[in-house]
Design an enzyme around this catalytic site. Structure first.
Site, mmCIF file in Angstrom:
data_model
loop_
_atom_site.group_PDB
_atom_site.id
_atom_site.type_symbol
_atom_site.label_atom_id
_atom_site.label_comp_id
_atom_site.label_asym_id
_atom_site.label_seq_id
_atom_site.Cartn_x
_atom_site.Cartn_y
_atom_site.Cartn_z
ATOM 1 N N THR A 199 47.839 90.677 19.620
ATOM 2 C CA THR A 199 48.227 89.779 20.706
ATOM 3 C C THR A 199 49.168 88.712 20.158
ATOM 4 O O THR A 199 48.770 87.911 19.319
ATOM 5 C CB THR A 199 46.988 89.104 21.330
ATOM 6 O OG1 THR A 199 46.153 90.133 21.839
ATOM 7 C CG2 THR A 199 47.387 88.174 22.466
ATOM 8 N N LYS A 209 49.026 90.780 28.708
ATOM 9 C CA LYS A 209 47.864 90.427 27.889
ATOM 10 C C LYS A 209 47.568 88.929 27.966
ATOM 11 O O LYS A 209 46.408 88.508 28.046
ATOM 12 C CB LYS A 209 48.113 90.874 26.443
ATOM 13 C CG LYS A 209 47.132 90.361 25.415
ATOM 14 C CD LYS A 209 45.731 90.928 25.600
ATOM 15 C CE LYS A 209 44.685 90.092 24.887
ATOM 16 N NZ LYS A 209 44.093 90.622 23.743
ATOM 17 N N LYS A 218 44.346 80.759 20.367
ATOM 18 C CA LYS A 218 45.729 81.203 20.128
ATOM 19 C C LYS A 218 46.351 81.748 21.428
ATOM 20 O O LYS A 218 47.477 81.406 21.789
ATOM 21 C CB LYS A 218 45.719 82.310 19.060
ATOM 22 C CG LYS A 218 47.077 82.964 18.832
ATOM 23 C CD LYS A 218 46.973 84.296 18.088
ATOM 24 C CE LYS A 218 46.344 85.368 18.927
ATOM 25 N NZ LYS A 218 46.423 86.716 18.357
#
Ligand code: NA7
Length: 285
Positions: A96, A171, A239
């Site tokens: 990701t 995502k 994150k």
């Protein structure tokens, strides 16, 4: 076909294991070499260097922590793109990272003659082991067609969403909902507790109600034991929310969860599962 797998963390190990179990010839490389041991025990071949893996394999999967790691693995001085024989290979990044990083890698791959898909996943270690991840793909349709039979061993569904960066964009959006949901559960339990309702009872109520989901049911044992081994590390959630912010989200819930997970990270909760956000909120309240 020879498959190369780069990045054997919590996710990479079970995912590469599923390709082995499906009968593929899998080669593995990890920055910390010892972490290849479980895969080698299952029949994978460890290469001494990344260059050996790139030279040997037809398809290269990467599953590493963040933007910096992906940039190093692809574009670093000893990265994939600097390896002889990289051209013509298909590289699939399942980490990701920001859509901008996916496009940055894609551009450099194109210059080096490497075909590139960004293909991050929704789902943590459980779905990775079961091969039931949801895979979101960006890149050329022809490359997706080649990757699809492999992705079928990793996920229950893969979706081609557009050009490079589309997979990582989707995502970030789904993980925004994940961050909001987990914080929502934590706040609900803390509120109920403050009114004298035990978490065990509240979790039953949530589970049987319209908002009960496999995600929440899956976190119940952890919550009741107040023990949070990482299925999806809180540091990765922090994150992803930072990446969503950098990609332009500025809605009320997004801003709020971004701040919460960031503070939890600074309090040292990063290596625990994201459900440990409840400890941060508990301390705050
Ligand atoms: P982990 O368990 O934190 O594993 C991270 C992996 O990334 C691990 O193999 C690391 O190697 C590797 N890594 C990190 N930095 C680098 C650099 N600079 N170069 C090479 N390899 C690196 O993460 P997960 O498996 O839970 O998650 C992977 C992704 O899926 C992540 O993007 C999540 O957000 C979703 P190490 O073993 O430390 O040498």
């Amino acid at each position: 076909m020879k498959i190369g797998w780069i990045g054997l963390g919590n996710m990479g190990i079970p995912m590469a294991g599923n390709l082995l179990a499906a009968g593929y010839d899998v080669y593995v490389w990890n920055r910390t070499a010892e972490k290849t041991a479980p895969l080698v025990a299952q029949g994978a071949t460890r290469t001494e260097t990344l260059a050996q893996l790139v030279a040997t394999c037809d398809v290269l999967f990467t599953m590493v922590s963040d933007d910096e790691a992906v940039k190093a693995v692809y574009g670093g001085p000893e990265g994939i793109l600097a390896c002889p024989g990289a051209d013509g290979k298909l590289a699939i990044d399942m980490s990701t990272v920001s859509p901008a990083t996916s496009r940055w890698i894609a551009e450099r791959c194109q210059q080096a003659g490497v075909r590139f898909l960004d293909a991050p996943v929704s789902g943590s270690v459980g779905p990775a082991k079961e091969g039931t991840l949801v895979i979101m793909v960006g890149g050329e349709p022809g490359d997706y067609t080649q990757a699809k039979p492999l992705l079928e061993h990793l996920g229950k569904i893969s979706l081609h969403l557009g050009a490079n960066g589309a997979g990582t964009s989707a995502k970030l959006a789904i993980n925004l909902l994940l961050g909001i949901t987990v914080q929502g559960v934590a706040e609900t339990l803390l509120f109920a507790r403050s009114l004298g309702i035990e978490s065990e009872q509240m979790l039953k109520i949530i589970s049987e109600s319209a908002v009960g989901t496999p995600l929440i049911r899956g976190k119940a044992t952890s919550i009741l034991a107040d023990d949070y081994p990482a299925a999806f590390a809180l540091k990765h959630m922090a994150k992803d929310l930072r990446l969503a912010r950098e990609a332009g989200v500025s809605t009320p819930l997004a801003e709020s969860v971004d701040a919460s997970y960031r503070h939890a990270l600074h309090e040292g909760l990063g290596e625990l599962d994201l459900m440990a956000i409840i400890r941060h909120l508990e301390q705050k309240s």
